[in-house]
Design an enzyme around this catalytic site. Structure first.
Site, PDB file in Angstrom:
ATOM      1  N   TYR A  92     -46.519  -8.640  21.381  1.00  0.00           N
ATOM      2  CA  TYR A  92     -45.575  -8.895  22.467  1.00  0.00           C
ATOM      3  C   TYR A  92     -44.834  -7.621  22.880  1.00  0.00           C
ATOM      4  O   TYR A  92     -44.401  -7.493  24.022  1.00  0.00           O
ATOM      5  CB  TYR A  92     -44.537  -9.943  22.042  1.00  0.00           C
ATOM      6  CG  TYR A  92     -44.919 -11.367  22.340  1.00  0.00           C
ATOM      7  CD1 TYR A  92     -46.112 -11.903  21.872  1.00  0.00           C
ATOM      8  CD2 TYR A  92     -44.076 -12.184  23.084  1.00  0.00           C
ATOM      9  CE1 TYR A  92     -46.448 -13.211  22.132  1.00  0.00           C
ATOM     10  CE2 TYR A  92     -44.412 -13.506  23.350  1.00  0.00           C
ATOM     11  CZ  TYR A  92     -45.592 -14.012  22.875  1.00  0.00           C
ATOM     12  OH  TYR A  92     -45.924 -15.315  23.139  1.00  0.00           O
ATOM     13  N   LYS A 120     -54.613 -13.071  10.181  1.00  0.00           N
ATOM     14  CA  LYS A 120     -56.037 -12.947  10.502  1.00  0.00           C
ATOM     15  C   LYS A 120     -56.556 -11.729   9.724  1.00  0.00           C
ATOM     16  O   LYS A 120     -57.115 -10.783  10.289  1.00  0.00           O
ATOM     17  CB  LYS A 120     -56.213 -12.787  12.030  1.00  0.00           C
ATOM     18  CG  LYS A 120     -57.641 -12.909  12.510  1.00  0.00           C
ATOM     19  CD  LYS A 120     -58.226 -14.321  12.421  1.00  0.00           C
ATOM     20  CE  LYS A 120     -59.699 -14.315  12.782  1.00  0.00           C
ATOM     21  NZ  LYS A 120     -60.362 -15.612  12.595  1.00  0.00           N
ATOM     22  N   ASP A 149     -56.936 -19.365  12.507  1.00  0.00           N
ATOM     23  CA  ASP A 149     -57.814 -20.389  13.093  1.00  0.00           C
ATOM     24  C   ASP A 149     -57.851 -21.633  12.209  1.00  0.00           C
ATOM     25  O   ASP A 149     -57.732 -22.764  12.673  1.00  0.00           O
ATOM     26  CB  ASP A 149     -59.229 -19.831  13.363  1.00  0.00           C
ATOM     27  CG  ASP A 149     -59.822 -19.087  12.178  1.00  0.00           C
ATOM     28  OD1 ASP A 149     -59.099 -18.812  11.196  1.00  0.00           O
ATOM     29  OD2 ASP A 149     -61.035 -18.778  12.224  1.00  0.00           O
ATOM     30  N   ASP A 207     -46.271 -18.361  18.345  1.00  0.00           N
ATOM     31  CA  ASP A 207     -46.137 -18.934  19.679  1.00  0.00           C
ATOM     32  C   ASP A 207     -47.129 -20.081  19.828  1.00  0.00           C
ATOM     33  O   ASP A 207     -46.783 -21.182  20.259  1.00  0.00           O
ATOM     34  CB  ASP A 207     -46.407 -17.843  20.727  1.00  0.00           C
ATOM     35  CG  ASP A 207     -46.337 -18.387  22.146  1.00  0.00           C
ATOM     36  OD1 ASP A 207     -45.395 -19.135  22.439  1.00  0.00           O
ATOM     37  OD2 ASP A 207     -47.229 -18.058  22.950  1.00  0.00           O
ATOM     38  N   ASP A 210     -46.590 -24.561  19.422  1.00  0.00           N
ATOM     39  CA  ASP A 210     -46.944 -25.551  20.447  1.00  0.00           C
ATOM     40  C   ASP A 210     -47.844 -26.638  19.856  1.00  0.00           C
ATOM     41  O   ASP A 210     -47.698 -27.816  20.166  1.00  0.00           O
ATOM     42  CB  ASP A 210     -47.660 -24.880  21.640  1.00  0.00           C
ATOM     43  CG  ASP A 210     -46.691 -24.463  22.747  1.00  0.00           C
ATOM     44  OD1 ASP A 210     -45.531 -24.123  22.421  1.00  0.00           O
ATOM     45  OD2 ASP A 210     -47.085 -24.478  23.922  1.00  0.00           O
TER      46      ASP A 210
HETATM   47  C1  IPM Z   1     -41.921 -19.428  23.749  1.00  0.00           C
HETATM   48  C2  IPM Z   1     -42.461 -19.112  25.108  1.00  0.00           C
HETATM   49  C3  IPM Z   1     -42.260 -17.635  25.376  1.00  0.00           C
HETATM   50  C4  IPM Z   1     -43.041 -16.861  24.335  1.00  0.00           C
HETATM   51  C5  IPM Z   1     -42.627 -17.177  26.803  1.00  0.00           C
HETATM   52  C6  IPM Z   1     -41.906 -17.977  27.863  1.00  0.00           C
HETATM   53  C7  IPM Z   1     -42.398 -15.707  27.003  1.00  0.00           C
HETATM   54  O1  IPM Z   1     -43.779 -19.494  25.206  1.00  0.00           O
HETATM   55  O2  IPM Z   1     -40.720 -19.216  23.512  1.00  0.00           O
HETATM   56  O3  IPM Z   1     -42.695 -19.917  22.908  1.00  0.00           O
HETATM   57  O4  IPM Z   1     -44.246 -16.641  24.491  1.00  0.00           O
HETATM   58  O5  IPM Z   1     -42.445 -16.466  23.337  1.00  0.00           O
HETATM   59 MG    MG Z   2     -44.521 -20.581  23.516  1.00  0.00          MG
END
Ligand code: IPM
Ligand code: MG
Length: 357
Positions: free
Chosen positions: A141, A192, A224, A248, A252
């Protein structure tokens, strides 16, 4: 002493969900003696609209001076064509980096009332309580060099750098082990290392730090496989510690185990425990302004703020219990609605939590 909270609503559904979290904080002030003052400032696309910067100078100054930051979400299609450094996401990355918020705690906790809102079988997810500790200020990042360039042969290429220094790995590992000591005493480090040198160093350093925590059981997993295990048998995990980008993605995935990304709060902490608190979901431009977004992730982020930065654990418990009570009553926003429950909008959900406090 009165503590200062910087409130940064951001874009899309950000202002709507933040309004409900502020309502909860106002109630804690008026009814339970919480001593805070709040000040609003723009960030992301709203920052660009107000000051031509996704992280305006004044917003950063306020955030630096505050005891804690409460953030909504950033981003929207109207900003997609701006130069990269002016895009809303840069505001979020900038504030994380400027405040040194390297340790991002993303719990995935399944409320028993929502077991049927998950797309996974109840027996796979019921009782789920995992915590992803995502490194937040390093790796690909932020790594340099980065860019898009044209090679001598005229072919364009994009490139980024995945890089971690030993101290960066060490501090996030300590953060994860410290938290694991207060939970199930299990840490799974996700990397990884079969492919990447940066992961090889990550694994070596995490293994070394683990020696200072003999009571914590450490395991390692490739990313993975970790993604697969999260949907196959997520209850095997307690604390997962991982790289910025892996975290990240995995957070999710973990969010869907709990029924909705609209339920999950997060805390991003610096070395001293100062923090920024935000829902893990985004600005959801498709539903912005409709009054249907789920404010619970943001309200639960306020609970994390009370627990981790403001040392008000009893009030944090109160919020979490209020959320649980509202779910007991069958009150649901659209994202967690199931047959037989009552569908409400953002504002009604906030009101219900306030009433349950
Ligand atoms: C998160 C989001 C952010 C990230 C984006 C919006 C930059 O997806 O906080 O998980 O990738 O960190
Ligand atoms: Mg995110």
């Amino acid at each position: 002493m009165t503590k200062k909270i910087a409130v940064l609503p951001g874009d899309g559904i950000g202002p709507e969900i933040i309004a409900e979290a502020v309502k909860v904080l106002d109630t804690l002030k008026s009814r339970f003696g919480l001593k805070i003052e709040m000040e609003l400032a723009p960030i992301g696309g709203a920052g660009y609209d107000a000051a031509k910067q996704p992280l305006p100078e004044a917003t950063l100054k306020l955030a630096k001076a505050a005891n804690a930051v409460l953030l909504g979400a950033v981003g929207g299609p109207q900003y997609d064509n701006l130069p990269r450094e002016l895009r809303p996401e840069r505001g979020l990355l900038g504030i994380r980096s400027e405040l040194g918020l390297f340790s991002n705690l993303r719990p995935a906790l399944l409320y028993p009332q929502l077991v049927h809102a998950s797309t996974l079988k109840p027996e796979v997810v019921s009782g789920l309580d995992i915590l992803i500790v995502r490194e937040l200020t390093g790796s690909i990042y932020f790594g340099k060099p980065r860019g898009i360039r044209t090679r001598d042969d005229g072919v364009r290429e994009g490139f980024n750098t995945m890089i971690y220094s030993e101290p960066e790995i060490e501090r996030i590992a300590r953060s994860a082990f410290d938290i694991a000591m207060k939970r199930g005493k299990k840490v799974c480090s996700v990397d990884k290392a079969n492919v990447l040198e940066v992961s090889e160093l990550w694994r070596e350093v995490v293994t070394r730090v683990a020696k200072d925590y003999p009571k914590v059981e450490l395991s390692h997993m490739y990313v993975d496989n970790a993604a697969m295990q999260l949907v196959r048998a997520p209850k095997q995990f307690d604390v997962m510690v991982t790289d910025n980008m892996f975290g990240d993605i995995l957070s999710d995935v973990a969010s869907m185990l709990t029924g909705s990304i609209g339920m999950l709060p997060s805390a991003s902490l610096d070395a001293k425990g100062k923090g920024m608190y935000e829902p893990i979901h985004g600005s959801a431009p498709d539903i912005a302004g409709k009054g249907i977004a789920n404010p619970l992730a943001t309200i639960l982020s306020v609970a994390m703020m009370l627990r981790y930065t403001l040392n008000e654990a009893a009030l944090a418990d109160r919020i979490e219990q209020a959320v649980s009570k509202v779910l007991d009553l069958g009150i649901r926003t659209a994202d967690i609605w199931t047959e037989g429950t009552k569908k409400v909008g953002t504002k009604e959900m906030g009101d219900a939590v306030v009433a349950a406090l």
